[in-house]
Design an enzyme around this catalytic site. Sequence first.
Site, PDB file in Angstrom:
ATOM      1  N   LYS A  90       0.813  -1.225   0.000  1.00 46.39           N
ATOM      2  CA  LYS A  90       0.000   0.000   0.000  1.00 46.39           C
ATOM      3  C   LYS A  90       0.846   1.275   0.000  1.00 46.39           C
ATOM      4  O   LYS A  90       0.430   2.296  -0.521  1.00 46.39           O
ATOM      5  CB  LYS A  90      -0.937  -0.001   1.205  1.00 46.39           C
ATOM      6  CG  LYS A  90      -2.044  -1.037   1.043  1.00 46.39           C
ATOM      7  CD  LYS A  90      -3.249  -0.681   1.884  1.00 46.39           C
ATOM      8  CE  LYS A  90      -4.458  -1.508   1.492  1.00 46.39           C
ATOM      9  NZ  LYS A  90      -4.369  -2.933   1.896  1.00 46.39           N
ATOM     10  N   GLU A 112      -9.814   6.887   3.521  1.00 43.94           N
ATOM     11  CA  GLU A 112     -10.705   5.941   4.179  1.00 43.94           C
ATOM     12  C   GLU A 112      -9.865   4.727   4.553  1.00 43.94           C
ATOM     13  O   GLU A 112      -8.826   4.472   3.944  1.00 43.94           O
ATOM     14  CB  GLU A 112     -11.818   5.505   3.214  1.00 43.94           C
ATOM     15  CG  GLU A 112     -11.464   4.350   2.256  1.00 43.94           C
ATOM     16  CD  GLU A 112     -10.375   4.667   1.233  1.00 43.94           C
ATOM     17  OE1 GLU A 112     -10.169   5.868   0.952  1.00 43.94           O
ATOM     18  OE2 GLU A 112      -9.720   3.736   0.727  1.00 43.94           O
ATOM     19  N   SER A 378       1.458  -9.869  -0.956  1.00 42.65           N
ATOM     20  CA  SER A 378       1.144  -8.437  -0.840  1.00 42.65           C
ATOM     21  C   SER A 378       1.524  -7.845   0.515  1.00 42.65           C
ATOM     22  O   SER A 378       1.772  -6.645   0.620  1.00 42.65           O
ATOM     23  CB  SER A 378      -0.345  -8.217  -1.107  1.00 42.65           C
ATOM     24  OG  SER A 378      -1.135  -9.055  -0.283  1.00 42.65           O
TER      25      SER A 378
HETATM   26  C1  LIG Z   1      -5.204  -3.924   1.594  1.00 42.45           C
HETATM   27  C2  LIG Z   1      -4.508  -5.185   1.300  1.00 42.45           C
HETATM   28  C3  LIG Z   1      -4.884  -6.017   0.225  1.00 42.45           C
HETATM   29  C4  LIG Z   1      -6.079  -5.742  -0.639  1.00 42.45           C
HETATM   30  O1  LIG Z   1      -6.008  -4.567  -1.387  1.00 42.45           O
HETATM   31  P1  LIG Z   1      -5.783  -4.556  -2.962  1.00 42.45           P
HETATM   32  O2  LIG Z   1      -6.057  -3.155  -3.346  1.00 42.45           O
HETATM   33  O3  LIG Z   1      -6.723  -5.529  -3.582  1.00 42.45           O
HETATM   34  O4  LIG Z   1      -4.373  -4.940  -3.206  1.00 42.45           O
HETATM   35  C5  LIG Z   1      -4.152  -7.160  -0.015  1.00 42.45           C
HETATM   36  N1  LIG Z   1      -3.093  -7.488   0.762  1.00 42.45           N
HETATM   37  C6  LIG Z   1      -2.705  -6.727   1.807  1.00 42.45           C
HETATM   38  C7  LIG Z   1      -1.543  -7.167   2.617  1.00 42.45           C
HETATM   39  C8  LIG Z   1      -3.391  -5.560   2.112  1.00 42.45           C
HETATM   40  O5  LIG Z   1      -2.991  -4.812   3.159  1.00 42.45           O
END
Ligand SMILES: *Cc1c(COP(=O)(O)O)cnc(C)c1O
Length: 396
Positions: A90, A112, A378
């Site tokens: 993020k 948000e 992610s």
């Molecule tokens: C917020 C988040 C997501 C989901 O958000 P996307 O916009 O779909 O990438 C996925 N993995 C993690 C670790 C997150 O913090």
Amino acid sequence: MQQFSIDERGYYGEFGGAYIPEILHRCVTDLQEAYLRIMESKRFQEDFDQLLRDYVGRPSPLYLSRQLTERYGAKIYLKREDLNHTGAHKINNTIGQILIARQMGKTRIIAETGAGQHGVATATVCALMQMPCTVYMGKTDVGRQQVNVRKMEMLGATVVPVTSGNMTLKDATNEAIRDWCSHPADTHYIIGSTIGPHPYPDMVARLQSVISKEIKLQLAEKEGRDYPDYLVACVGGGSNAAGTIYEYLENEKVRIVLAEAGGKGIDSGESAATIHLGKAGVLHGCRTLLMQTDDGQITEPYSISAGLDYPGIGPIHANLAMQHRAQVFAINDDEALRAAFELTRHEGIIPALESAHALAALEKVTFSPGDVVVVTLSGRGDKDLETFFKYEEEYR
Ligand SMILES: *Cc1c(COP(=O)(O)O)cnc(C)c1O
């Protein structure tokens, strides 16, 4: 040609656009006119690259997982977004957007947040740039995510608990939009995913595309070719997935696998599998697939993973699914938990619950020997430890 990219009107096929109240028209068109010019400027690129390198810690490694490679009979690489500052992908987006906001002369930031991850990433860059920051968060989520609330406050942000609706992410987003309507001139709204009115989905996808730019270079070095056979990512709003696939959208040799949150099962009534369950509609500024009742009321999504718990999906992914460019699997809570515990035990990496959905999707694909697969991890699992501790007995 550019079948899967955005068109000049801000649409991906039938999805996207900018459905906004009159009062925001001016600041959304200002952003539409400015974002590409700023992002292509030398000054932006230098600042962005330098911060991604020295502040975030990029490039993130591309790690060949021996355990997953043995198990699936294909070479499985993990793109380690979990190693970024603040623990997920993020931050790539919030760094980029605050640079754009500063360039546009904005002096105040709002955001948000659901679980608080995007709120923390936004509060972090606001501390870095010394900009005042207000984060809207549903009151239910404020109660569930105390550590992130305290973290945002420690970073200097004001967290506003939202008490409308179900008091979760959708309601926090409504409140952020309301704030933006009252302060359109001086405020930039940092949206946390590839959602919202045009140009947000495209802007966020471009900012996250650093992920696929790095994958290209890293695969060229490790495999002698700059593309994989498969890309795998989880989708909440879709930003880490969009970043993972961005450079490969038009390369049909690369198969795209998306994992959305099945929750307790797509037919259970407790799910966040928007692509499986959604119908076209408009929410938070764009036309996309939405989980809704027959008369168009948004239904509350459910997933064990807070980051995937959104009733919509980025318009880019809605289009990829409709065009069959991407294969989409709904991964249930139990499958994600199992994948998380396995990676923890076999690789010594505790993944975020969101990322564990992408890992679990590997089970659903039949690979050929020699296939090269990149799964985007992610985020890291620190924020999910309480959930993991609760289920440890069952999955160990
Ligand atoms: C917020 C988040 C997501 C989901 O958000 P996307 O916009 O779909 O990438 C996925 N993995 C993690 C670790 C997150 O913090």
